[in-house]
Design an enzyme around this catalytic site. Structure first.
Site, PDB file in Angstrom:
ATOM      1  N   GLY A 160      -7.509   3.532   2.902  1.00  0.00           N
ATOM      2  CA  GLY A 160      -7.782   2.442   2.118  1.00  0.00           C
ATOM      3  C   GLY A 160      -9.028   2.620   1.373  1.00  0.00           C
ATOM      4  O   GLY A 160      -9.119   1.781   0.012  1.00  0.00           O
ATOM      5  N   ASN A 171      -4.163   9.499  -6.950  1.00  0.00           N
ATOM      6  CA  ASN A 171      -2.737  10.397  -7.091  1.00  0.00           C
ATOM      7  C   ASN A 171      -1.546   9.543  -6.922  1.00  0.00           C
ATOM      8  O   ASN A 171      -0.554  10.121  -7.008  1.00  0.00           O
ATOM      9  CB  ASN A 171      -2.852  11.182  -5.800  1.00  0.00           C
ATOM     10  N   ASP A 174       0.927  -1.152   0.123  1.00  0.00           N
ATOM     11  CA  ASP A 174      -0.007  -0.037   0.038  1.00  0.00           C
ATOM     12  C   ASP A 174       1.009   1.211   0.098  1.00  0.00           C
ATOM     13  O   ASP A 174       2.081   1.142   0.384  1.00  0.00           O
ATOM     14  CB  ASP A 174      -1.012   0.069   1.268  1.00  0.00           C
ATOM     15  N   ASP A 193      -0.157   5.148   0.601  1.00  0.00           N
ATOM     16  CA  ASP A 193      -0.462   6.026   1.635  1.00  0.00           C
ATOM     17  C   ASP A 193      -0.285   5.507   3.347  1.00  0.00           C
ATOM     18  O   ASP A 193      -1.034   4.675   3.594  1.00  0.00           O
ATOM     19  CB  ASP A 193      -1.780   6.728   1.511  1.00  0.00           C
ATOM     20  N   ARG A 233     -11.949   8.161  -2.521  1.00  0.00           N
ATOM     21  CA  ARG A 233     -12.274   9.478  -2.206  1.00  0.00           C
ATOM     22  C   ARG A 233     -13.874   9.479  -1.954  1.00  0.00           C
ATOM     23  O   ARG A 233     -14.161  10.004  -1.015  1.00  0.00           O
ATOM     24  CB  ARG A 233     -11.814  10.301  -3.309  1.00  0.00           C
TER      25      ARG A 233
HETATM   26  C1  BG6 Z   1      -6.100   5.505  -0.072  1.00  0.00           C
HETATM   27  C2  BG6 Z   1      -6.136   6.248   0.951  1.00  0.00           C
HETATM   28  O1  BG6 Z   1      -4.682   5.220  -0.435  1.00  0.00           O
HETATM   29  O2  BG6 Z   1      -6.555   6.431  -1.130  1.00  0.00           O
HETATM   30  C3  BG6 Z   1      -7.524   6.851   1.424  1.00  0.00           C
HETATM   31  O3  BG6 Z   1      -5.647   5.348   2.120  1.00  0.00           O
HETATM   32  C4  BG6 Z   1      -7.735   7.634   0.012  1.00  0.00           C
HETATM   33  O4  BG6 Z   1      -7.446   7.593   2.578  1.00  0.00           O
HETATM   34  C5  BG6 Z   1      -7.736   6.789  -1.248  1.00  0.00           C
HETATM   35  O5  BG6 Z   1      -9.359   8.200   0.032  1.00  0.00           O
HETATM   36  C6  BG6 Z   1      -8.051   7.608  -2.437  1.00  0.00           C
HETATM   37  O6  BG6 Z   1      -7.191   8.505  -2.338  1.00  0.00           O
HETATM   38  P1  BG6 Z   1      -6.948   9.835  -3.774  1.00  0.00           P
HETATM   39  O7  BG6 Z   1      -5.774  10.229  -3.621  1.00  0.00           O
HETATM   40  O8  BG6 Z   1      -7.575   8.903  -4.836  1.00  0.00           O
HETATM   41  O9  BG6 Z   1      -8.233  10.586  -3.399  1.00  0.00           O
HETATM   42 MG    MG Z   2      -2.854   3.218   3.527  1.00  0.00          MG
END
Ligand code: BG6
Ligand code: MG
Length: 211
Positions: A44, A116, A7, A9, A47
């Site tokens: 995880g 992202n 993973d 983030d 959004r």
């Molecule tokens: C995950 C995070 O990796 O990505 C979540 O743990 C987040 O908190 C999810 O909502 C989606 O991320 P993004 O960058 O596409 O908004």
């Molecule tokens: Mg994570």
């Protein structure tokens, strides 16, 4: 263990803090209570699903168009933090662990729900450590659905039973288990007690992969 799916983030870098700060800014603007404990439920998950969890405490109902605008607003705040990231935002422990695992010929992938992911990997200069990246841009179901990890394993040409999933999210550990992967929990995910391994730090992977 032939492959490890990480993973992003909260495991490879601390962007989970930026997610929290960006959601907190939006929740405060909307007058909705939000704290770090609620934030752990967002780890995880996508959004849009994260926003639904935050809106559980809202007294107002919002239209799909308003929700889309809130998600966009959060993402803009979040991306402003990402733009300031650099390779210094990844610890030496993470880089050394990834290098040593590669030296052992273990295939490495990223398995993240985040759209992202490409920006973060570029800013932190992490992309080169990985044989494959599966992220929020190539999936339709986010964790606890195992899709992102299945895709990562497929990209590595490995079976789930040959791969270990490393996660800070309870939803991520559940996704790994549902997909037939072994799992290693770090940070918040340790509390669920469901993972095959509980890590104190990412370098613990080096002794696990000696087994
Ligand atoms: C995950 C995070 O990796 O990505 C979540 O743990 C987040 O908190 C999810 O909502 C989606 O991320 P993004 O960058 O596409 O908004
Ligand atoms: Mg994570």
């Amino acid at each position: 263990m032939k492959g490890i799916i990480f993973d992003l983030d909260g495991v490879l870098c601390f962007t989970d803090r930026y997610h929290y700060a960006a959601w907190k800014k939006l929740a405060d603007r909307l007058g909705i209570y939000f704290d770090e404990k609620i934030n752990d439920r967002l780890r995880g998950v996508s959004r849009a699903e994260s926003l639904e969890i935050i809106l559980e405490r809202s007294e107002k109902e919002y239209s799909p168009a308003q929700k889309a605008q809130f998600a966009e607003e959060k993402n803009e705040t979040y991306r402003a933090s990402l733009e300031k990231m650099s390779p210094a935002d990844v610890t030496d422990e993470v880089r050394e662990t990834l290098s040593k695992l590669r030296e052992r010929n273990i295939k490495l992938a990223v398995g993240s729900s985040s759209k992202n992911t490409p920006l973060i990997l570029e800013k932190t200069n992490l992309r080169g450590y990985f044989d494959a990246v599966s992220d929020g841009n190539n999936i339709t179901h986010s964790k606890p659905d195992p899709e992102v990890f299945f895709t990562a394993a497929e990209f590595l040409s490995l079976a789930p039973s040959d791969c270990l999933v490393v996660e800070d999210a309870v939803a991520g550990i559940e996704a790994g288990i549902a997909g037939g992967f072994r799992t290693a929990a770090i940070g918040d995910a340790v509390r669920c007690g469901k993972a095959t391994y509980a890590l104190k730090g990412i370098s613990d992977l080096l002794s696990i992969c000696d087994d």
